[in-house]
Design an enzyme around this catalytic site. Sequence first.
Site, mmCIF file in Angstrom:
data_model
loop_
_atom_site.group_PDB
_atom_site.id
_atom_site.type_symbol
_atom_site.label_atom_id
_atom_site.label_comp_id
_atom_site.label_asym_id
_atom_site.label_seq_id
_atom_site.Cartn_x
_atom_site.Cartn_y
_atom_site.Cartn_z
ATOM 1 N N ASN A 129 0.864 -1.175 -0.027
ATOM 2 C CA ASN A 129 0.147 0.184 0.019
ATOM 3 C C ASN A 129 0.983 1.332 0.133
ATOM 4 O O ASN A 129 1.664 1.233 0.581
ATOM 5 C CB ASN A 129 -1.058 0.030 1.420
ATOM 6 N N ASP A 172 -0.633 4.135 1.167
ATOM 7 C CA ASP A 172 -1.216 5.406 1.952
ATOM 8 C C ASP A 172 -0.725 5.775 3.163
ATOM 9 O O ASP A 172 -1.341 6.722 3.466
ATOM 10 C CB ASP A 172 -2.746 4.796 2.130
ATOM 11 N N HIS A 187 5.941 -0.183 -2.631
ATOM 12 C CA HIS A 187 5.662 0.705 -3.495
ATOM 13 C C HIS A 187 5.689 2.056 -3.386
ATOM 14 O O HIS A 187 5.492 2.802 -4.285
ATOM 15 C CB HIS A 187 4.311 0.319 -4.036
ATOM 16 N N CYS A 218 14.335 22.496 -10.885
ATOM 17 C CA CYS A 218 14.916 22.372 -12.369
ATOM 18 C C CYS A 218 13.975 22.642 -13.652
ATOM 19 O O CYS A 218 14.110 22.590 -14.656
ATOM 20 C CB CYS A 218 15.544 21.193 -12.713
ATOM 21 N N GLY A 277 -4.890 -9.089 3.317
ATOM 22 C CA GLY A 277 -5.494 -8.111 2.384
ATOM 23 C C GLY A 277 -4.769 -8.006 1.056
ATOM 24 O O GLY A 277 -5.042 -6.813 0.364
ATOM 25 N N ASN A 304 -7.629 -12.706 3.414
ATOM 26 C CA ASN A 304 -8.104 -12.001 2.363
ATOM 27 C C ASN A 304 -9.479 -12.377 1.804
ATOM 28 O O ASN A 304 -10.067 -13.599 1.739
ATOM 29 C CB ASN A 304 -7.221 -12.109 1.080
ATOM 30 N N CYS A 358 -9.726 -8.569 7.604
ATOM 31 C CA CYS A 358 -8.252 -8.160 8.094
ATOM 32 C C CYS A 358 -8.470 -7.592 9.492
ATOM 33 O O CYS A 358 -7.805 -8.224 10.495
ATOM 34 C CB CYS A 358 -7.666 -7.475 7.329
#
Length: 279
Positions: free
Chosen positions: A106, A108, A123, A185, A226, A252, A270
């Site tokens: 996730n 978030d 990620h 830049c 999850g 899940n 979960c």
Amino acid sequence: MRRTLDDVQTSAGSTTTDALALLRDRPLVVLTGAGLSTDSGIPDYRGPGSPARTPMTYGEFVSGEAARQRYWARSHLGWSRMRAAGPNAGHLALAALDPTLLITQNVDGLHERAGSRRLVALHGRIADVVCLDCRTTSGRAELQGRLDAANPGWLAEHAAAEVRPDGDVDLEETAGFVVPACEVCGGVLKPDVVFFGENVPAPRVERCYAAVDALVDAGGALLVAGSSLTVMSGFRFVRRAAKAGTPVVIVNRGETRGDELATYRLDVGCSEFLSALAP
């Protein structure tokens, strides 16, 4: 006080009890996915009832100004709502469990806000922004202010747009949206997250592999919470653990790619399961 096993009422029956018993008092590596954040009001990708969607790829993002305009117009709306979401009971339970390593797919940032310490954001985080030209990083809140100033009234005009995962919304008309450039830049700004078509940075992957490998000698287990494990970035850790003989528990809603490799596979919420597992 730890919840009793009987507090979790699911169709899995004794399997839930067995899974909780397996995981307790063992070193754990935990892998989480979008299904963990649905109780915080953030939609997931592939859970029951999730709408079909095609996220923008890295190749699309760098293909030209129109694609980036489309991305930022939608993300500007979605992130303004996502940042208001707070950690749910599942995030708080994992912070209390304090596993050997928490690997999250996730972006978030809710695990961090819940207080999890040993964490790899596989990620990246949607709250971070990077310039593709000079590689300067900055905060998304700062960019949000610049987007507001460059596009007055945009949030109010499109307030009814449906929220989707990863700070996205369902919106097709993005013409005229102004995308600011890097203040250092003048280069292209991108959220500092791994898009489809990009690779997870190697140091993150190696840290996760090392933690999964260490479970063998420690008598630990891998818990997946999850995630449908559809993408290889998460599935590879399940495959590696199972190959080494490490117990794998998958929690899940809906089928996952790793079901056949799991010691226990639970179709339960979960938050409920993790709250039962937490001290």
